[in-house]
Design a protein around this motif. Structure first.
Motif, PDB file in Angstrom:
ATOM      1  N   VAL A   1      28.795 -68.851  34.368  1.00 28.09           N
ATOM      2  CA  VAL A   1      28.181 -68.044  33.348  1.00 28.09           C
ATOM      3  C   VAL A   1      28.467 -66.667  33.451  1.00 28.09           C
ATOM      4  O   VAL A   1      28.718 -65.792  32.500  1.00 28.09           O
ATOM      5  CB  VAL A   1      26.546 -67.998  33.525  1.00 28.09           C
ATOM      6  N   ALA A   2      28.875 -66.248  34.783  1.00 23.89           N
ATOM      7  CA  ALA A   2      29.294 -64.949  35.042  1.00 23.89           C
ATOM      8  C   ALA A   2      30.438 -65.176  36.099  1.00 23.89           C
ATOM      9  O   ALA A   2      30.239 -65.876  37.032  1.00 23.89           O
ATOM     10  CB  ALA A   2      28.146 -64.279  35.813  1.00 23.89           C
ATOM     11  N   ASP A   3      31.665 -64.367  35.947  1.00 27.72           N
ATOM     12  CA  ASP A   3      32.437 -64.632  37.216  1.00 27.72           C
ATOM     13  C   ASP A   3      32.898 -62.966  37.831  1.00 27.72           C
ATOM     14  O   ASP A   3      33.858 -62.880  38.657  1.00 27.72           O
ATOM     15  CB  ASP A   3      33.641 -64.998  36.590  1.00 27.72           C
ATOM     16  N   ASN A   4      32.280 -61.973  37.368  1.00 26.35           N
ATOM     17  CA  ASN A   4      32.134 -60.655  38.491  1.00 26.35           C
ATOM     18  C   ASN A   4      30.907 -59.891  38.404  1.00 26.35           C
ATOM     19  O   ASN A   4      30.031 -60.462  37.862  1.00 26.35           O
ATOM     20  CB  ASN A   4      33.222 -60.020  37.798  1.00 26.35           C
ATOM     21  N   GLU A   5      30.729 -59.214  39.549  1.00 30.38           N
ATOM     22  CA  GLU A   5      29.688 -58.680  39.750  1.00 30.38           C
ATOM     23  C   GLU A   5      28.914 -57.930  38.695  1.00 30.38           C
ATOM     24  O   GLU A   5      27.748 -57.786  38.412  1.00 30.38           O
ATOM     25  CB  GLU A   5      29.808 -57.530  41.004  1.00 30.38           C
ATOM     26  N   GLU A   6      29.716 -57.054  37.954  1.00 25.45           N
ATOM     27  CA  GLU A   6      29.130 -56.308  36.847  1.00 25.45           C
ATOM     28  C   GLU A   6      28.620 -57.196  35.863  1.00 25.45           C
ATOM     29  O   GLU A   6      27.208 -56.873  35.500  1.00 25.45           O
ATOM     30  CB  GLU A   6      30.436 -55.723  36.218  1.00 25.45           C
ATOM     31  N   GLN A   7      29.284 -58.286  35.399  1.00 25.34           N
ATOM     32  CA  GLN A   7      28.838 -59.202  34.696  1.00 25.34           C
ATOM     33  C   GLN A   7      27.203 -59.759  35.033  1.00 25.34           C
ATOM     34  O   GLN A   7      26.359 -59.964  34.444  1.00 25.34           O
ATOM     35  CB  GLN A   7      29.708 -60.320  34.138  1.00 25.34           C
ATOM     36  N   LEU A   8      27.414 -60.087  36.488  1.00 25.64           N
ATOM     37  CA  LEU A   8      26.395 -60.756  36.978  1.00 25.64           C
ATOM     38  C   LEU A   8      25.040 -59.745  36.699  1.00 25.64           C
ATOM     39  O   LEU A   8      23.890 -60.196  36.464  1.00 25.64           O
ATOM     40  CB  LEU A   8      26.557 -61.207  38.591  1.00 25.64           C
ATOM     41  N   LEU A   9      25.234 -58.664  37.056  1.00 21.59           N
ATOM     42  CA  LEU A   9      24.145 -57.847  37.054  1.00 21.59           C
ATOM     43  C   LEU A   9      23.414 -57.320  35.753  1.00 21.59           C
ATOM     44  O   LEU A   9      22.433 -57.358  35.493  1.00 21.59           O
ATOM     45  CB  LEU A   9      24.439 -56.250  37.702  1.00 21.59           C
ATOM     46  N   ASN A  10      24.538 -57.266  34.839  1.00 22.79           N
ATOM     47  CA  ASN A  10      24.236 -57.276  33.467  1.00 22.79           C
ATOM     48  C   ASN A  10      23.319 -58.553  33.037  1.00 22.79           C
ATOM     49  O   ASN A  10      22.071 -58.080  32.219  1.00 22.79           O
ATOM     50  CB  ASN A  10      25.086 -57.109  32.500  1.00 22.79           C
ATOM     51  N   ILE A  11      23.507 -59.726  33.338  1.00 20.66           N
ATOM     52  CA  ILE A  11      22.735 -60.836  33.059  1.00 20.66           C
ATOM     53  C   ILE A  11      21.265 -60.927  33.758  1.00 20.66           C
ATOM     54  O   ILE A  11      20.291 -60.820  33.168  1.00 20.66           O
ATOM     55  CB  ILE A  11      23.349 -62.277  33.305  1.00 20.66           C
ATOM     56  N   LEU A  12      21.354 -60.256  35.137  1.00 26.58           N
ATOM     57  CA  LEU A  12      19.933 -60.163  35.652  1.00 26.58           C
ATOM     58  C   LEU A  12      18.934 -59.325  35.130  1.00 26.58           C
ATOM     59  O   LEU A  12      17.970 -59.576  34.984  1.00 26.58           O
ATOM     60  CB  LEU A  12      20.141 -60.028  37.293  1.00 26.58           C
ATOM     61  N   LEU A  13      19.684 -58.199  34.728  1.00 22.57           N
ATOM     62  CA  LEU A  13      18.862 -57.216  34.409  1.00 22.57           C
ATOM     63  C   LEU A  13      18.380 -57.420  32.795  1.00 22.57           C
ATOM     64  O   LEU A  13      17.127 -56.932  32.645  1.00 22.57           O
ATOM     65  CB  LEU A  13      19.791 -55.881  34.018  1.00 22.57           C
ATOM     66  N   THR A  14      18.876 -58.575  32.288  1.00 21.92           N
ATOM     67  CA  THR A  14      18.183 -58.838  30.930  1.00 21.92           C
ATOM     68  C   THR A  14      17.208 -60.016  31.049  1.00 21.92           C
ATOM     69  O   THR A  14      16.609 -60.361  29.999  1.00 21.92           O
ATOM     70  CB  THR A  14      19.319 -59.163  30.114  1.00 21.92           C
ATOM     71  N   GLN A  15      16.913 -60.463  32.260  1.00 20.39           N
ATOM     72  CA  GLN A  15      16.099 -61.659  32.431  1.00 20.39           C
ATOM     73  C   GLN A  15      14.746 -61.172  32.444  1.00 20.39           C
ATOM     74  O   GLN A  15      14.147 -60.259  33.386  1.00 20.39           O
ATOM     75  CB  GLN A  15      16.157 -62.283  33.612  1.00 20.39           C
TER      76      GLN A  15
END
Ligand SMILES: Nc1ncnc2c1ncn2[C@@H]1O[C@H](COP(=O)(O)OP(=O)(O)OP(=O)(O)O)[C@@H](O)[C@H]1O
Ligand SMILES: [Mg+2]
Length: 492
Positions: free
Chosen positions: A454-468
């Motif tokens: 669902v995410a493959d780099n740190e930036e993307q991962l953090l963006n997803i976590l922030l919207t949870q």
């Protein structure tokens, strides 16, 4: 603007206030509300019969009032009804003490004690009528004082009503006889058992009528194994959270004679169907479907509990007597939907006795998908992990998938709209301290996202976590610190 000061005439206004529609039971309940608001743990209600004149006293061990507070409390309209009230507060209009008392009798005396110091005031409507002025007596007449006694605790209040013209019957020819007087007291007792059942069930407050404890009467028969509980639903109506839950009482065939009689309450089964509206846990209205449906015999097993906070007062048009209410338009449609399910289940059981016997012991736990957590902090609603369907599913999953499902359920629970609370804002760059369990959850969730691509780099991962919604209130710096510390990108 040219104006002329027009002071209301005391005598007629006070007479009119006596007739705003209380009955003896709703009046006593309104006075008890005040004792509860004063955080009393013991409330004694006494009715004394006397042929010439009876007397009603409500004594509590609440926080009491000082002179200034008492003076304000005796004022007609002691608080602005628009003011925000404290959590769980039952008062609203600044009227009840006076209006409820005057609906019973012509003299209201209040003796109160705060931190050892006594204060007293008395409204005598005969005196107000005579002088046609709002003259409040600063001393309680000796004949009343002798009867009410003293307050034993450091703080507390005694509200005493005598010259009970209305309670005793309107004129001397129709005065209540002693047996009718005590029958009336018994009816008030039943009303209080009912109106305050939720509050009394918590076992913090005790009420006594003439020395006998008021025992809570639960209209939903939650103690009976054949009672069906619908799921608790949260509705948001004009910015207020309203809880709704229906209960279907057992068919008469499943009840013993005394159980059947008790569940019929004081109005009988047919007149106890419908919506039960509670405000801060105190019953405000019951006995029909409030215009949504007519009452009928087959729906008599259905009772729907609705819980309002006091912030919803103006929306629901709560009246001064705390016994009348209007459904807001927005609520109607949704309550109609919930009630029609409850009525259908009631009908099925009523006609066909389709109700199962006590639940099959092989099926453990409740069938609700959501349950109330009961704790003050943390999520208000938790998923029922013992739901039989979920248990069955988990049994058939391998470890890896069971873990994934559990993680997903945790997120459903944390992100549920009912559980999200406004979190305080923290500066963006500040790393917040979190308990290990929450860090662990973030790491589990993040590594699952990476595994599922669902995410493959740190930036993307953090963006997803922030919207949870589940991580609401956490800033980027904190999430970054946790994912970095866990070396997530090295593992994956
Ligand atoms: N038993 C009591 N112990 C301590 N304070 C009391 C007691 N009864 C009344 N008061 C004080 O008197 C005030 C006026 O009471 P009253 O019942 O007239 O109005 P209210 O409770 O504020 O609103 P409502 O009209 O909705 O009941 C209360 O707000 C409270 O501060
Ligand atoms: Mg009040």
């Amino acid at each position: 603007m040219e104006t002329v000061l027009t002071r209301p005439s005391a005598a007629p206004v006070i007479q009119a206030l006596r007739s705003i529609g209380y009955n003896a039971s709703t009046a006593i309940a309104d006075l008890i509300d005040n004792s509860l608001d004063a955080k009393a743990l013991i409330i004694n209600i006494n009715f004394a019969y006397a042929e010439s004149d009876g007397m009603i006293t409500i004594s509590d061990n609440g926080m009491g009032m000082n002179e200034e507070m008492l003076q304000r409390a005796m004022n007609i309209g002691s608080k602005d009804p628009r003011a925000k009230r404290g959590a769980n507060e039952l008062g609203r209009f600044g009227m009840g003490l006076k209006t409820a008392s005057f609906s019973l009798g012509k003299r209201l005396s209040v003796l109160t004690k705060k931190n050892g110091a006594y204060s007293e005031r008395c409204w005598d409507l005969d005196h107000v009528s005579e002088c046609n002025e709002w003259q409040l007596l600063t001393v309680i007449p000796e004949c009343v004082k002798n009867k009410i006694g003293t307050i034993e605790d450091e703080s507390g209040t005694i509200v005493c009503i005598d010259k009970l013209d209305r309670f005793m019957g309107y004129d001397s020819k129709r005065k209540l006889k002693e047996t009718s007087f005590y029958n009336k007291v018994a009816r008030i007792n039943r009303h209080l058992e009912f109106v305050f059942h939720s509050i009394l069930e918590k076992n913090e407050v005790k009420m006594f009528i003439n020395g006998n404890e008021v025992v809570p009467w639960d209209p939903f028969m939650r103690y009976h194994p054949n009672t069906m509980e619908g799921e608790m639903q949260m509705l948001r109506i004009n910015d207020n959270r309203i809880k709704v839950q229906y209960f279907i009482l057992p068919h008469a065939a499943h009840l013993t004679e005394p159980e059947y009689k008790k569940a019929g309450g004081y109005k009988g089964w047919r007149d106890h169907q419908g919506l039960y509206i509670y405000r801060e846990n105190r019953l405000l209205y019951f006995g029909d479907w409030m215009g949504l449906f007519p009452k009928d015999a087959a729906s008599q097993l259905a009772r729907v509990r609705i819980d309002l906070p006091n912030e919803a007062d103006s929306d629901w048009q709560v009246d001064i007597k705390k016994s009348g209410i209007n459904l807001p338009e927005d609520a109607k449609r949704r309550l109609e939907a919930i009630s029609s399910i409850a009525r259908k289940v009631s009908r099925d059981i009523f006609y066909f006795r389709t109700q199962p016997g006590p639940r099959n012991p092989a099926i453990k736990g409740s069938l609700n998908t959501w349950e109330q957590s009961g704790s003050e902090d943390g999520p208000q609603f938790i998923l029922n992990r013992n739901h039989p369907i979920l248990s069955e599913l988990l049994k058939n999953l391998d470890d890896e998938n069971a873990k994934l499902l559990n993680l997903y359920l945790k997120f459903v629970q944390l992100g549920s709209p009912s559980n999200i609370i406004d979190s305080p804002k923290v500066p963006e760059e500040e790393v917040q301290g979190l308990p290990d369990s929450q860090k662990e959850l973030i790491i589990q969730f993040a590594s699952s996202l990476l595994k599922l691509n669902v995410a493959d780099n740190e930036e993307q991962l953090l963006n997803i976590l922030l919207t949870q919604p589940a991580f609401d209130g956490l800033n980027r710096a904190t999430l970054k610190a946790i994912t970095t510390e866990a070396n997530l990108f090295d593992i994956n």
